[in-house]
Design a protein around this motif. Structure first.
Motif, short mmCIF file in Angstrom:
data_model
loop_
_atom_site.label_atom_id
_atom_site.label_comp_id
_atom_site.label_asym_id
_atom_site.label_seq_id
_atom_site.Cartn_x
_atom_site.Cartn_y
_atom_site.Cartn_z
N ILE A 187 0.44 -1.43 -0.05
CA ILE A 187 -0.11 -0.05 0.12
C ILE A 187 0.94 1.30 0.33
CG2 ILE A 187 -1.61 1.84 1.48
CD1 ILE A 187 -2.67 -0.94 2.19
N ASP A 188 1.94 1.02 0.76
CA ASP A 188 3.12 1.90 0.60
C ASP A 188 3.49 2.44 -0.28
OD1 ASP A 188 1.89 3.09 3.83
OD2 ASP A 188 4.41 1.48 3.86
N LYS A 189 3.49 1.79 -0.60
CA LYS A 189 4.29 2.30 -2.40
C LYS A 189 3.64 2.71 -3.10
CE LYS A 189 5.62 -0.33 -6.53
NZ LYS A 189 6.17 -2.16 -7.09
N TYR A 190 1.86 2.30 -3.40
CA TYR A 190 0.82 3.05 -4.57
C TYR A 190 0.94 4.05 -3.96
CZ TYR A 190 1.51 -1.02 -7.30
OH TYR A 190 1.54 -2.62 -8.01
N LYS A 191 0.57 4.45 -2.15
CA LYS A 191 0.58 5.55 -2.02
C LYS A 191 1.13 6.25 -2.63
CE LYS A 191 -0.87 6.56 2.64
NZ LYS A 191 -0.46 6.18 3.50
N ARG A 192 2.08 6.48 -2.53
CA ARG A 192 4.11 7.28 -3.01
C ARG A 192 3.27 7.12 -4.69
NH1 ARG A 192 7.08 3.91 0.50
NH2 ARG A 192 7.44 3.09 -1.54
N VAL A 193 2.70 6.63 -5.16
CA VAL A 193 2.48 6.62 -6.79
C VAL A 193 2.03 7.54 -7.19
CG1 VAL A 193 2.07 5.68 -8.50
CG2 VAL A 193 3.61 4.12 -7.16
N GLU A 194 0.82 7.48 -6.25
CA GLU A 194 -0.36 7.85 -6.29
C GLU A 194 -0.68 9.12 -5.68
OE1 GLU A 194 -4.07 7.79 -2.98
OE2 GLU A 194 -4.84 7.11 -4.95
N GLU A 195 0.26 9.94 -4.77
CA GLU A 195 1.11 11.59 -4.34
C GLU A 195 1.62 12.26 -5.83
OE1 GLU A 195 2.50 10.65 -0.72
OE2 GLU A 195 0.85 10.14 0.11
N ASN A 196 2.51 11.44 -6.30
CA ASN A 196 3.47 11.80 -7.16
C ASN A 196 2.92 12.34 -8.10
OD1 ASN A 196 5.65 11.46 -6.00
ND2 ASN A 196 6.39 9.55 -6.74
N GLN A 197 2.05 11.41 -9.39
CA GLN A 197 0.61 11.90 -9.77
C GLN A 197 -0.30 12.76 -10.39
OE1 GLN A 197 -1.42 7.72 -10.51
NE2 GLN A 197 0.03 6.89 -12.18
N THR A 198 -0.35 13.09 -8.65
CA THR A 198 -1.55 13.84 -8.18
C THR A 198 -0.75 15.41 -7.60
OG1 THR A 198 -2.51 12.70 -6.83
CG2 THR A 198 -2.95 15.31 -6.31
N GLN A 199 0.61 15.06 -7.82
CA GLN A 199 2.02 16.57 -7.59
C GLN A 199 2.11 16.34 -8.80
OE1 GLN A 199 4.80 15.68 -5.52
NE2 GLN A 199 5.94 17.59 -5.83
N GLY A 200 2.40 15.18 -9.97
CA GLY A 200 2.38 15.76 -11.09
C GLY A 200 1.61 16.62 -12.54
N LYS A 201 0.48 16.11 -11.87
CA LYS A 201 -1.14 16.80 -12.32
C LYS A 201 -0.82 18.22 -12.21
CE LYS A 201 -3.54 12.24 -12.64
NZ LYS A 201 -5.02 11.97 -12.50
N GLY A 202 -0.86 18.26 -10.98
CA GLY A 202 -0.42 19.77 -10.49
C GLY A 202 0.09 20.90 -11.59
N ASN A 203 1.31 19.97 -11.26
CA ASN A 203 2.53 21.09 -12.09
C ASN A 203 2.04 21.09 -13.70
OD1 ASN A 203 3.63 20.74 -9.15
ND2 ASN A 203 5.19 19.15 -10.14
#
Length: 256
Positions: A187-203
């Motif tokens: 779960i921790d691994k995919y949480k980090r992926v999701e957070e990175n994707q969200t941050q990337g979409k924001g940028n």
């Protein structure tokens, strides 16, 4: 209410507080000179009183044989509402720590937490557009309210109610987790992926807005995503079909 009545009410309150509910033997006992009072979580009347007494006793474990000390320190673990109850106890009515915890439990028994049945986890379906982090908060909150050792079942159910297209569900289907520790690592691994994707979409969104403000490109603030969806009606049909069967049959399906 006049000033005189206020003064009288204040004096009566002080008089009540100054009266000890403990018998003389406890009141006259001296605290050990080496005693250092632990830090307690204050009881505010909204949680299980048995759990509070257990927490207090653990903190005072080395002094458990000193009944007078246990009685005198216990009020220090009470919040404002519980202190009102303590201050209203009849003078000289408490002769032991056991009696103190008995009347304490009797007063706040309605605050005891009612354990949730295991079947409660079967309603924890991941919602459309819900983030993994939000779903985790809901799922673990429910899991922690269930009494008993159902870790293996909770691990299996967690995967079942993830959205069909979620990458974590695909990963758990290909390589199942066999313990809560393994599941949390995944779960921790995919949480980090999701957070990175969200941050990337924001940028990316900020960059597009900047270009659009300069007239250098077309900006659409609602991009289409052609991905498969789980409709709410389909989810409801699954839940309805599950709850028409006994829970032991449902758990057998999950194990398979």
């Amino acid at each position: 209410m006049g000033k005189g009545h206020l003064i009288m009410a204040w004096e009566m309150t002080l008089a009540q507080i100054s009266k000890s509910p403990f018998v003389r033997r406890i009141n006259k006992a001296r605290l050990p000179y080496w005693f250092s009072q632990p830090t307690f979580s204050l009881y505010n009347g909204s949680t299980n009183p048995v759990e509070h007494v257990s927490h207090f006793s653990q903190k005072m474990a080395v002094h458990i044989g000193n009944e007078a000390l246990m009685c005198e320190v216990f009020p220090s673990s009470l919040g404002l509402m519980a202190m009102r109850w303590f201050d209203a106890l009849q003078e000289g009515s408490i002769w032991s720590f056991r009696e103190l915890t008995r009347v304490f439990g009797a007063r706040f028994v309605m605050c005891s937490r009612v354990p949730k049945p295991l079947g409660s986890l079967l309603s924890m379906v991941m919602r459309e557009r819900e983030t993994l982090n939000t779903y985790l908060d809901r799922y673990w909150e429910m899991y922690n309210e269930i009494d008993g050792d159902f870790e293996d079942v909770a691990v299996r159910i967690f995967k079942v109610w993830l959205l069909t297209e979620h990458e974590l569900r695909k990963s758990l289907t290909m390589k199942p987790s066999h313990s809560m520790r393994q599941l949390m690592d995944r779960i921790d691994k995919y949480k980090r992926v999701e957070e990175n994707q969200t941050q990337g979409k924001g940028n990316a969104k900020a960059l597009l807005e900047k270009r659009d403000s300069r007239g250098g490109g077309y900006y659409n603030n609602q991009p289409r995503r052609d991905v498969p969806n789980q409709t709410s009606s389909a989810g409801a049909q699954v839940i309805n079909s599950l709850f028409k069967e006994p829970i032991y049959q449902i758990l057998e399906k999950i194990k398979k």
